[in-house]
Write a protein that holds these residues in place. Structure first.
Motif, short mmCIF file in Angstrom:
data_model
loop_
_atom_site.label_atom_id
_atom_site.label_comp_id
_atom_site.label_asym_id
_atom_site.label_seq_id
_atom_site.Cartn_x
_atom_site.Cartn_y
_atom_site.Cartn_z
N GLN A 22 0.83 -1.20 0.00
CA GLN A 22 0.00 0.00 0.00
C GLN A 22 0.87 1.26 0.00
O GLN A 22 0.57 2.25 -0.67
CB GLN A 22 -0.92 -0.01 1.21
N THR A 26 -7.27 14.82 -16.41
CA THR A 26 -6.04 15.01 -15.63
C THR A 26 -5.65 16.48 -15.59
O THR A 26 -5.30 17.02 -14.52
CB THR A 26 -4.89 14.18 -16.24
N LEU A 48 3.22 10.17 -9.57
CA LEU A 48 2.54 10.47 -10.83
C LEU A 48 1.86 11.83 -10.77
O LEU A 48 1.92 12.61 -11.73
CB LEU A 48 1.52 9.37 -11.12
N ARG A 49 1.21 12.13 -9.64
CA ARG A 49 0.57 13.43 -9.50
C ARG A 49 1.59 14.56 -9.58
O ARG A 49 1.37 15.58 -10.22
CB ARG A 49 -0.17 13.51 -8.16
N THR A 89 3.73 5.69 -5.58
CA THR A 89 3.63 5.76 -7.04
C THR A 89 2.58 6.77 -7.46
O THR A 89 2.79 7.55 -8.39
CB THR A 89 3.28 4.37 -7.60
N VAL A 90 1.43 6.77 -6.78
CA VAL A 90 0.37 7.73 -7.11
C VAL A 90 0.84 9.15 -6.86
O VAL A 90 0.61 10.05 -7.68
CB VAL A 90 -0.90 7.42 -6.28
N GLN A 91 1.50 9.38 -5.74
CA GLN A 91 2.01 10.72 -5.43
C GLN A 91 3.05 11.16 -6.46
O GLN A 91 3.07 12.31 -6.88
CB GLN A 91 2.62 10.73 -4.03
N LYS A 144 2.26 1.73 -3.43
CA LYS A 144 1.22 2.22 -4.34
C LYS A 144 0.97 3.70 -4.11
O LYS A 144 0.84 4.48 -5.06
CB LYS A 144 -0.07 1.42 -4.12
N LEU A 145 0.90 4.12 -2.83
CA LEU A 145 0.70 5.53 -2.50
C LEU A 145 1.84 6.37 -3.04
O LEU A 145 1.63 7.45 -3.61
CB LEU A 145 0.57 5.69 -0.99
#
Length: 414
Positions: free
Chosen positions: A6, A49, A16-17, A12-14, A9-10
């Motif tokens: 988790q 986006t 990408l943002r 990676t999301v951060q 994943k967090l």
């Protein structure tokens, strides 16, 4: 284990943002004002986006609306831009004869400045540090800016800048050392010395490279992927840009154009070697050559800049002054011809206070000499121009160092 996945994943999301924000913000800064459809087209991101990213940036005060354009058959398109008042940045030009400190908004509009002349002994480290710190205080005070609103300080220095890897502050390289063979600086821990008097983030680079950044972002190099920016003052250096990126070499010393040998066994350079280009085209060397021809003719002026201006003006009535400038143009053209052969740039930009003073009169002669000493085919694809941003380009380019970090971070710290 599930907790670790988790977390990854967090992260990676951060990431990408942040990358999406950075992409949108860089486009707005370089090409704005732009509409959301413009940003979608230019970044390749989806409409959703772009809408989300713009919403984040507007909410954070980083981006603001800048009017609207009529759209045929539809609603007006809202234009967006980076908010100039979101933060302040400071650029510092440490020259061999003075220190210049300038405060800018994010639109790179100058808000305040401070100038300090260096004493007769030249670029004394303690004196330079005192002037920089005094300048930081003065420009903030004069503009009524709280230092907490300053995003960072960029500093352009003469000499080689070596970045280390320990005891760095947030977002900084550590153990930064400045080596200036011609100024007597040997492994000077400039950032550490400045850190004793300021908590502001500090970014330090060679002055020719910061001038090159300014011209690439806002001046004669804008839109060109392969270029060489020449800074001609007391000495001469260069910023080499290949495929849009600054070329630094293995130890960041690339661009020391002044120490290219143009006359084997020739005049002694300040670095101690013989026949360096700087020994013929640096302001100090130009004035020395004129004194050798006219020892009784003392050019008026307290500093090199004033005396070079007097020499250029005297060329209209003095054959000796004209001869010195012609020789300067010849050697400078030889150096530029070598740059053409080595790097095959699209554009070569001549800047610095001495470069602009001499180039304003001698640019055609410099171009002709370069043509005589370069291979025909690469020279045909190169233009040689004067810098557009004037003598403040070093400080302006230095101020882009914290701006670049801000843009790459997407404007919003996690």
């Amino acid at each position: 284990m599930e907790s670790g996945r988790q977390s990854d994943k967090l992260s990676t999301v951060q990431g990408l943002r942040r990358a999406n924000r950075a992409q949108v913000l860089q486009r707005l800064y370089a090409d704005g004002p732009l509409s959301r459809p413009d940003l979608t087209r230019l970044t390749g991101l989806s409409q959703a986006t772009v809408s989300n990213v713009v919403g984040d940036l507007v909410e954070a005060g980083v981006v603001t609306e800048a009017g609207a354009l009529d759209s045929s058959g539809g609603r007006p398109r809202v234009l967006l831009r980076v908010e100039p008042d979101h933060a302040r940045v400071i650029g510092v030009d440490v020259g061999e004869t003075g220190v210049k400190v300038e405060l800018f908004d994010l639109g790179m509009r100058e808000l305040a400045r401070a100038d300090f002349a260096l004493s007769a002994q030249g670029a004394d480290v303690d004196e330079v540090v005192r002037h920089i710190l005094a300048g930081l205080d003065k420009v903030c005070r004069d503009a009524g800016v709280d230092p907490s609103a300053v995003m960072g300080v960029g500093i352009g220095v003469p000499g080689l800048v070596e970045h280390g890897a320990a005891d760095a502050g947030p977002g900084e390289h550590a153990d930064l050392l400045v080596h200036g063979q011609t100024t007597g600086w040997e492994a000077v821990p400039l950032r550490r010395l400045l850190r004793e008097g300021t908590d502001l983030p500090l970014h330090i680079d060679n002055g020719a490279k910061t001038m090159g950044r300014a011209e690439m972002w806002f001046g004669s190099g804008r839109g060109v992927g392969n270029a060489v920016m020449i800074l001609l003052g007391s000495g001469i250096g260069a910023a080499i840009v290949t495929d849009g990126r600054m070329y630094r070499g293995s130890t960041t010393s690339a661009g020391e154009l002044g120490h290219l040998t143009v006359d084997v066994g020739g005049r002694r350079c300040r670095c101690g070697a013989l026949g360096c280009l700087e020994a013929y085209v640096g302001a100090e060397a130009i004035l020395d050559r004129y004194r050798e021809l006219r020892p009784d003719d003392v050019l008026t002026g307290a500093d090199e800049e004033t005396r070079i201006a007097a020499l250029v003006a005297a060329a209209d009535i003095s054959a000796d002054a004209a001869s010195v400038l012609e020789t300067t143009a010849l050697y400078l053209g030889v150096g530029i011809g070598n740059l053409v052969n080595l790097f095959n740039p699209q554009r070569i930009v001549l800047g610095g206070w001495a470069g602009l003073a001499i180039g304003g009169r001698m640019l055609p002669a410099i171009q002709a000499a370069a043509a005589d000493h370069a291979l025909r085919r690469p020279f045909a694809g190169t233009t040689i121009e004067l810098a557009r941003l004037g003598p403040d380009a070093v400080a302006l380019g230095a101020a882009t160092l914290p701006v670049e970090r801000f843009l790459l971070a997407g404007g919003i710290p996690d």
